[in-house]
Design an enzyme around this catalytic site. Sequence first.
Site, PDB file in Angstrom:
ATOM      1  CG  HIS A   3      -2.094   0.920   1.101  1.00 19.35           C
ATOM      2  ND1 HIS A   3      -2.006   2.287   1.226  1.00 19.35           N
ATOM      3  CD2 HIS A   3      -3.406   0.657   0.857  1.00 19.35           C
ATOM      4  CE1 HIS A   3      -3.201   2.825   1.070  1.00 19.35           C
ATOM      5  NE2 HIS A   3      -4.069   1.855   0.846  1.00 19.35           N
ATOM      6  CG  ASP A   5       4.101   7.088   1.955  1.00 20.33           C
ATOM      7  OD1 ASP A   5       3.311   7.574   1.117  1.00 20.33           O
ATOM      8  OD2 ASP A   5       5.269   7.502   2.108  1.00 20.33           O
ATOM      9  CG  ASP A 118     -38.854  28.238   2.668  1.00 19.35           C
ATOM     10  OD1 ASP A 118     -38.647  28.039   1.451  1.00 19.35           O
ATOM     11  OD2 ASP A 118     -39.143  27.337   3.474  1.00 19.35           O
TER      12      ASP A 118
END
Length: 345
Positions: A3, A5, A118
């Site tokens: 994998h 780092d 709204d």
Amino acid sequence: MIHGDNWNNGPEKVIRENVVSLLKKYGGELIEIPYTRNDSVKKIDRQLREKLSMPEYRRKRLRQLIDMRPIVKMIEAHSGLTGLIAEKTVVEEKGRLDQFDGMWVSSLCDSTDRGKPDIELVDMTSRLRTIDDIMDVTTKPIILDGDTGGLTEHFVYNVRTLERKGVSAVIIEDKTGLKKNSLFGTEVEQSQDTIENFCEKIRAGKRAQLTDDFMIIARIESLILDKGLDDALSRAFSYRDAGADGIMIHSRKKEPDEIFEFCDNFRKQDKGTPLVVVPTSFNTVRECEFASHGVNIVIYANQLMRAAFPAMQNAAEEILRNHRAQEIDNSLMPFHDIIRLIDEI
């Protein structure tokens, strides 16, 4: 195991620790190589990200998530920056990583961000600009708060536009007339549409679709308006039969009892249609409890906007009191930390 780092720091560190623990148990070995950072790799990363943001990939992801996850978590976004917060916030808890699955573009927050009431005053053209701002910098699925959907003749065009852009779903509520926020309940006059009219709007919207990916979700206001469980269930099954891809049930009560009762009764007759809740009032309920009652999607509908307003107001007041900005410096995020959210091309 091999994998890069790059998982030594940040949220992926917990995954590394889990891998190391398992490898010790099985007698394995972890080989870490320096993570490659150059223009070629950046280009590949960018291409992968761009692919995820394409309409045909983003639009169908909500349906995929509903099938994959016990509950889908959406959080409100009203700008490119809040979209980045929704996209990139990751937490580690008890050895597991968690994040939001997508974004809710709220009519309330869209209006509030523009300093407007709204009441569907902010038109769809303006709301599409908000969606564009969010889509430019994110890849996760988007659900739009469609208010009442407007006139059926207008709704069908909006469905086509949203579908073409890559929005995953629109939620429309079964009210008529001048839109008033549901949390006012019966304190202000609100009119619920007839089942027949709202079903026709749903059918018209479904006929306008060109793909099977896009979802039209029907929001039921019966509990908000104190019309009771039977009315809510009757509407739910009618809207489903008219073609609604999901049902959102809403309540302004602080206790979730009527929400749970609705969900339990709905699930007795319908095991598959997605159920959506917005726990603004009944905010003590954890996601796993919603899932146990058959809920598929939980929307945190306005928390980012509500968090930002008092912080900004406090900063403005402190500057006025002290005639300088030093006193608030410790409560402010360094700007370079904000800039890190923004990807460079």
